[in-house]
Design a protein around this motif. Structure first.
Motif, PDB file in Angstrom:
ATOM      1  N   LEU A 131      -6.162 -51.463 115.908  1.00  0.00           N
ATOM      2  CA  LEU A 131      -6.667 -51.063 114.777  1.00  0.00           C
ATOM      3  C   LEU A 131      -6.782 -52.198 113.589  1.00  0.00           C
ATOM      4  CD1 LEU A 131      -4.922 -47.763 114.392  1.00  0.00           C
ATOM      5  CD2 LEU A 131      -7.404 -47.935 114.891  1.00  0.00           C
ATOM      6  N   ILE A 162      -8.170 -48.348 106.659  1.00  0.00           N
ATOM      7  CA  ILE A 162      -7.253 -47.339 107.281  1.00  0.00           C
ATOM      8  C   ILE A 162      -6.462 -46.763 106.309  1.00  0.00           C
ATOM      9  CG2 ILE A 162      -5.401 -47.387 109.026  1.00  0.00           C
ATOM     10  CD1 ILE A 162      -5.671 -50.075 109.956  1.00  0.00           C
ATOM     11  N   THR A 222     -12.619 -49.743 111.517  1.00  0.00           N
ATOM     12  CA  THR A 222     -12.342 -48.439 111.023  1.00  0.00           C
ATOM     13  C   THR A 222     -12.911 -48.888 109.412  1.00  0.00           C
ATOM     14  OG1 THR A 222     -10.050 -48.769 110.671  1.00  0.00           O
ATOM     15  CG2 THR A 222     -10.711 -47.375 112.415  1.00  0.00           C
ATOM     16  N   LEU A 281     -15.571 -46.894 114.091  1.00  0.00           N
ATOM     17  CA  LEU A 281     -15.301 -45.550 113.559  1.00  0.00           C
ATOM     18  C   LEU A 281     -15.484 -45.725 112.351  1.00  0.00           C
ATOM     19  CD1 LEU A 281     -12.024 -44.646 115.526  1.00  0.00           C
ATOM     20  CD2 LEU A 281     -14.485 -44.096 116.394  1.00  0.00           C
ATOM     21  N   LEU A 341     -15.423 -43.734 108.580  1.00  0.00           N
ATOM     22  CA  LEU A 341     -14.576 -42.722 108.068  1.00  0.00           C
ATOM     23  C   LEU A 341     -15.382 -42.264 107.002  1.00  0.00           C
ATOM     24  CD1 LEU A 341     -11.576 -45.162 107.184  1.00  0.00           C
ATOM     25  CD2 LEU A 341     -11.701 -43.333 109.253  1.00  0.00           C
ATOM     26  N   LEU A 366      -8.088 -39.829 111.730  1.00  0.00           N
ATOM     27  CA  LEU A 366      -8.747 -40.907 112.468  1.00  0.00           C
ATOM     28  C   LEU A 366      -7.927 -41.460 113.659  1.00  0.00           C
ATOM     29  CD1 LEU A 366     -10.077 -44.054 112.260  1.00  0.00           C
ATOM     30  CD2 LEU A 366      -8.227 -44.806 110.974  1.00  0.00           C
TER      31      LEU A 366
END
Length: 197
Positions: free
Chosen positions: A9, A14, A117, A144, A146, A155
């Motif tokens: 990640l 995050i 992310t 991804l 958010l 997540l």
């Protein structure tokens, strides 16, 4: 022997990033569902690894020797798991091309997947994606997006689903290879039987 997957990640966003590793440890059952684990490290270890990768030790009030080898230690502990691993830091998003190359080189024992992310429409997202995609197979760069206020657990559930799908694809490929190998062996067996008659 096939390499294990590593899901890294990298952010830039995050949720509760300063608690990421602690939350991963608490979510052991969720990770186990996708045959994922975490390296035996602490959140502080991951912080130092990011400082080392980005070479920001002076900005953090540290000496180089305080962080030297931190990322390599995280990777070694991940390798000891002998399984697919998940870890990360939002700071990795700030890595430049050379720093990404060093990071990926240290992880050469894995099939590394970078999971970016970010909030939808985040500035600089295309450049971040392009930077990682230039150094990894495109199939190993995942984005991804958010939603505003999305919790870290949500997540992580999506990352775990990504890992599960990746694992299923690996197993499907193995099945295909085994079927081909079985067919080849059956042909050899038939040749032997025909020669004996």
């Amino acid at each position: 022997m096939a390499k294990n997957h590593a899901f890294l990640l990298v952010g830039p966003t995050i949720p509760r990033a300063d608690e990421l590793h602690d939350v991963l440890l608490r979510e052991g059952t969720l990770l186990a569902d996708a045959a994922l684990t975490t390296p035996d490290v602490t959140q502080a270890d991951l912080y130092r690894s990011a400082v080392e990768v980005l070479r920001t030790h002076k900005d953090e009030g540290l000496k180089r020797k305080d962080v030297e080898g931190s990322f390599a230690r995280v990777v070694r502990r991940a390798e000891k798991r002998k399984a697919a691993v998940l870890f990360g830091s939002d700071a990795y998003a700030g890595a430049d091309e050379a720093q990404r190359a060093l990071l990926l080189d240290a992880m050469s024992g894995f099939r590394t997947h970078v999971v970016i992310t970010a909030e939808r429409g985040a500035p600089g997202l295309d450049d971040l994606i392009d930077g990682w995609a230039a150094q990894l197979k495109p199939s190993r760069v995942h984005v991804l997006t958010l939603e505003e206020g999305e919790p870290l657990e949500g997540l992580l559930a999506r990352v775990v689903e990504l890992a599960r799908v990746t694992r299923e694809a690996d197993l499907e490929k193995r099945i295909v290879k085994l079927k081909k190998k079985r067919s080849a062996l059956m042909e050899q067996l038939e040749e032997i039987r025909s020669a004996d008659q």
